[in-house]
Design a protein around this motif. Structure first.
Motif, PDB file in Angstrom:
ATOM      1  N   VAL A   1       1.510  -0.856  -0.119  1.00 54.48           N
ATOM      2  CA  VAL A   1      -0.143   0.424  -0.366  1.00 54.48           C
ATOM      3  C   VAL A   1       0.882   1.201  -0.010  1.00 54.48           C
ATOM      4  O   VAL A   1       2.103   1.440   1.012  1.00 54.48           O
ATOM      5  N   VAL A   2       0.734   2.327  -1.148  1.00 54.04           N
ATOM      6  CA  VAL A   2       1.053   3.583  -0.827  1.00 54.04           C
ATOM      7  C   VAL A   2       0.411   4.351  -1.154  1.00 54.04           C
ATOM      8  O   VAL A   2      -0.589   4.787  -1.230  1.00 54.04           O
ATOM      9  N   GLN A   3       1.258   5.143  -0.567  1.00 56.83           N
ATOM     10  CA  GLN A   3       0.580   6.697  -1.045  1.00 56.83           C
ATOM     11  C   GLN A   3       0.882   8.009  -0.319  1.00 56.83           C
ATOM     12  O   GLN A   3       2.465   8.260  -0.475  1.00 56.83           O
ATOM     13  N   LYS A   4       0.982   9.082  -1.901  1.00 55.63           N
ATOM     14  CA  LYS A   4       1.871  10.357  -2.296  1.00 55.63           C
ATOM     15  C   LYS A   4       1.749  10.910  -1.193  1.00 55.63           C
ATOM     16  O   LYS A   4       1.026  11.837  -1.624  1.00 55.63           O
ATOM     17  N   GLY A   5       2.830  12.102  -0.446  1.00 54.83           N
ATOM     18  CA  GLY A   5       2.037  12.824   0.056  1.00 54.83           C
ATOM     19  C   GLY A   5       0.218  12.520   1.150  1.00 54.83           C
ATOM     20  O   GLY A   5       0.328  11.440   1.670  1.00 54.83           O
ATOM     21  N   GLU A   6      -0.265  14.104   0.613  1.00 54.17           N
ATOM     22  CA  GLU A   6      -1.627  13.361   1.476  1.00 54.17           C
ATOM     23  C   GLU A   6      -2.969  12.649   0.360  1.00 54.17           C
ATOM     24  O   GLU A   6      -4.199  12.418   0.682  1.00 54.17           O
ATOM     25  N   ASP A   7      -2.508  11.728   0.153  1.00 54.75           N
ATOM     26  CA  ASP A   7      -3.458  11.629  -1.350  1.00 54.75           C
ATOM     27  C   ASP A   7      -3.648  10.644  -1.365  1.00 54.75           C
ATOM     28  O   ASP A   7      -3.733  10.147   0.328  1.00 54.75           O
ATOM     29  N   PRO A   8      -4.941   9.637  -1.726  1.00 55.96           N
ATOM     30  CA  PRO A   8      -5.349   8.538  -0.900  1.00 55.96           C
ATOM     31  C   PRO A   8      -4.626   7.462  -1.166  1.00 55.96           C
ATOM     32  O   PRO A   8      -3.789   7.603  -1.654  1.00 55.96           O
ATOM     33  N   GLN A   9      -4.301   6.361  -0.324  1.00 55.55           N
ATOM     34  CA  GLN A   9      -3.587   5.412  -0.539  1.00 55.55           C
ATOM     35  C   GLN A   9      -3.949   4.568  -1.361  1.00 55.55           C
ATOM     36  O   GLN A   9      -5.474   4.650  -2.085  1.00 55.55           O
ATOM     37  N   GLU A  10      -3.090   3.928  -2.438  1.00 60.36           N
ATOM     38  CA  GLU A  10      -3.366   3.310  -3.206  1.00 60.36           C
ATOM     39  C   GLU A  10      -2.496   1.811  -3.453  1.00 60.36           C
ATOM     40  O   GLU A  10      -1.511   1.772  -3.026  1.00 60.36           O
ATOM     41  N   GLU A  11      -2.681   0.882  -3.315  1.00 54.00           N
ATOM     42  CA  GLU A  11      -2.936  -0.996  -3.081  1.00 54.00           C
ATOM     43  C   GLU A  11      -1.724  -1.079  -4.710  1.00 54.00           C
ATOM     44  O   GLU A  11      -2.607  -1.326  -5.580  1.00 54.00           O
ATOM     45  N   ILE A  12      -1.107  -1.671  -4.571  1.00 50.04           N
ATOM     46  CA  ILE A  12      -0.534  -1.929  -5.891  1.00 50.04           C
ATOM     47  C   ILE A  12       0.032  -3.779  -5.793  1.00 50.04           C
ATOM     48  O   ILE A  12       0.849  -4.400  -4.367  1.00 50.04           O
ATOM     49  N   ARG A  13      -0.714  -4.647  -6.338  1.00 43.97           N
ATOM     50  CA  ARG A  13      -0.811  -5.881  -6.099  1.00 43.97           C
ATOM     51  C   ARG A  13       0.196  -6.283  -6.832  1.00 43.97           C
ATOM     52  O   ARG A  13       0.037  -6.262  -7.736  1.00 43.97           O
ATOM     53  N   SER A  14       0.867  -6.899  -5.666  1.00 44.46           N
ATOM     54  CA  SER A  14       2.731  -8.097  -6.632  1.00 44.46           C
ATOM     55  C   SER A  14       2.452  -8.966  -5.593  1.00 44.46           C
ATOM     56  O   SER A  14       2.615  -8.755  -4.244  1.00 44.46           O
ATOM     57  N   GLN A  15       3.125  -9.633  -6.147  1.00 44.37           N
ATOM     58  CA  GLN A  15       3.448 -11.285  -5.387  1.00 44.37           C
ATOM     59  C   GLN A  15       5.741 -11.236  -4.930  1.00 44.37           C
ATOM     60  O   GLN A  15       6.184 -11.696  -4.907  1.00 44.37           O
TER      61      GLN A  15
END
Lengths: 401, 401
Positions: free
Chosen positions: B242-256
């Protein structure tokens, strides 16, 4: 557009490819419209898959592009996956389209038979396609890399092969050859690696000559394979397998790599089509047709035929190829209103490889073992390449020989 | 038996090996007893590990057997893992023994710093040893094989690299070069593969020349790398990050496949020894000694030194090597009761490779990019091989050059 009969061949395995090649040769111009359907744009040499599975050969040597085999001016090729066969409508539903047929040849290949053993479907891998053997090869290498980071996990170095039929035996032979290379590459002590070949039946290579079975088991045992014969896999999980020999107490083998070669059943699409089956296979008539469906032929792993003693022929490349030849003959004969031919299996012999320079086999009624048998195995492979692709294919793919 | 001083060097990385090589050269016969301790019987070239990690070079080219580097008549080598350092007893406890010392050199290398990000320690891999990069390489290949069996799982083809420092950037450059080969080998559509390089700081290659950073990011973006700069990894799990740029909403990157190159801290053994540390690193004195422990030297990733502007030097191979040279000099001087030398870092420049034929760097006060920088990188690699092993090593391992 035309009134010429439409022949659809499902599957480009041994049976399907031989049918297609023979039709291509025997049909006159505009005598029939032939379409070959296959999931991949390549044919694979199933009898060679044990090598790329173990990593002793490149998977490229076990496949041939279909465009190199068939003449696409004479035969249409459709790369697609069959979703449903509808004999009542004379249609085949593909993932991305529909095909109508007048004659259908089903050569879709079998599926692993897990006999309801819990967990086997989910946790075991199978030696049955280019994709599945690349998975096995990568999985095995990955276990060596994982072990180096978690050296207490010897289950990463334990390999369980269920089934000691031809596929299982040929695979453990290659794997035993591959282990020293992997140990060297990953700095692993070879003594930590275990290969178990577990067979529920009373013997390895069931039905094969007992003297040759004994020879094979000796060769493989010396290479480091531990046989557990008369031993059933009771369950499989992400931690390994539980096995039991007769009434002995159950035993757990902790392993991250379980490969199942213990059985083949027919393709589920055939049952779903409404044909009568036994373990998913159709008991075809002497002309290779589905009883009651004269326009539908079944070749290869999905056809069930019995030998003169009333025992079913095992599903092999050899019988599939011979069926393809007769199937093509009967299709041409049907179109020309000529009499059909009965299929009669001619056993040319069988050779099982046991890794580099070792094999056992029976051919021309004689027993062979060791280096001579290994050469015989190579000759059989060359002969097959020659049959399907002539000398150019022998030279291109024959480098593994 | 003897009264000659005992020098124990822990770790055969850049700092340890350079110390050992210089001692071997400078010490007279029977002037000191030198023992080098290392977990493996090989030294590895950390600055080259991004290649075998991506699979663009053989791991063998990134390691050198220690017996080929040191003269075992002059220096004893012990292959073992250090368990504890006991400065009060002047002893080092090994996994399988104990060593006493009069002088100790700690060159054990750092550990990944995960800044407490949940899940990173358990689920991310690191580019930091031969074993860890073999794991990464095998893991990546395995994902391609798995994808072919479960084609809906595009997370198998998504690769997340945390950290866009030198290691992260060099690795994504190699990985981007490797992807087309893997796609070909496994019949995978290259458009399905995603490489994310996630960096929490405001720029890739922090502290590096902005023009070269821009060039590097352009080269890598064209090769298919997606940069997420100023973006923090908030958590890591078996499903991805789960990543987040500054105050942007969190984003999930699905990866193995998550590889963490976002930070290095000192070795935990040093804190445990009771030395005062900052993020596990010891602020050594100008002579490279632990304050208050005149007989203990620290070189490489575990030593903390500040530049004239008061900023800590980043842990690099270059500084570790220079420290090794000064450390050896000071050890010899101590034994001979001669004055010690102060360590002064001489920056020869830095080059970051961006995959085949591409790099950016600063050397001799000038900026380089593209093919010239890539050559410079190769020259630096050759120079290192020459320093530690002379021409024979250049010829043996230099094949990757």
């Amino acid at each position: 557009m035309s009134n010429i009969p439409k022949i659809v061949i499902l599957g480009a395995g041994y049976g399907g490819v031989l049918t297609a090649l023979r039709l291509q040769k025997q049909l006159n111009y505009n005598e029939a419209d032939v379409t070959l359907v296959n999931k991949h744009d390549y044919h694979y040499i199933t009898t060679h898959l044990h090598m790329p599975a173990a990593g002793t050969d490149n998977p490229e040597n076990a496949r041939v592009s279909i465009s190199k085999l068939i003449d696409e001016f004479k035969i249409d090729f459709v790369k697609s996956t069959v979703v449903q066969i509808r004999p009542q409508d004379k249609k085949v539903i593909l993932e991305d389209g529909t095909l109508s047929y007048d004659y259908l040849v089903i050569g879709l290949g079998g599926e692993p038979e897990t006999f309801g053993i819990p967990g086997l479907l989910e946790h075991a891998m199978n030696i049955r396609s280019i994709n599945s053997v690349r998975l096995i090869r990568e999985h095995i290498e990955y276990q060596f890399a994982r072990f180096k980071r978690e050296p207490h996990r010897t289950d990463y170095l334990t390999f369980v092969i269920g089934g000691a039929g031809f596929t299982g035996i040929e695979f453990v032979g290659e794997l035993a050859d591959r282990i020293p290379e992997l140990c060297k590459e990953f700095d692993v002590d070879p003594n930590l690696v275990k290969i178990y070949n577990v067979e529920a039946g009373p013997s390895a290579l069931p039905g094969f000559d007992p003297e040759l079975v004994e020879y094979a088991m000796n060769v493989l045992t010396k290479k480091g394979v531990t046989f557990k014969i008369g031993t059933a896999i009771k369950s499989c999980s992400q931690d390994g397998v539980v096995v039991q020999k007769g009434e002995d107490p159950q035993e757990e083998i902790r392993s991250q790599t379980v490969i199942w070669s213990g059985g083949v059943r027919g393709n589920r699409l055939i049952e779903e089509a409404g044909f009568e089956t036994m373990r998913g296979r159709v008991k075809v008539d002497d002309q290779l047709r589905v009883p009651g469906s004269d326009h539908v032929y079944v070749v290869g792993d999905n056809s069930l035929m019995f030998n003169p003693e009333g025992r079913p022929y095992p599903p092999t490349a050899q019988i599939a190829m011979q069926q393809g030849v007769v199937c093509a003959h009967n299709l041409v004969a049907s179109i020309r209103n000529q009499p059909l031919k009965n299929f009669v299996f001619s056993n040319k012999g069988t050779v099982a490889s046991l890794g580099k320079g070792e094999a056992v086999g029976i051919a021309f009624g004689k027993k062979y073992k060791g280096r001579v048998a290994a050469w015989l195995k190579k000759l059989i492979d060359i002969r097959y390449l020659f049959i399907i692709g002539g000398l150019p294919l022998v030279f291109r793919k024959g480098k593994f020989l």
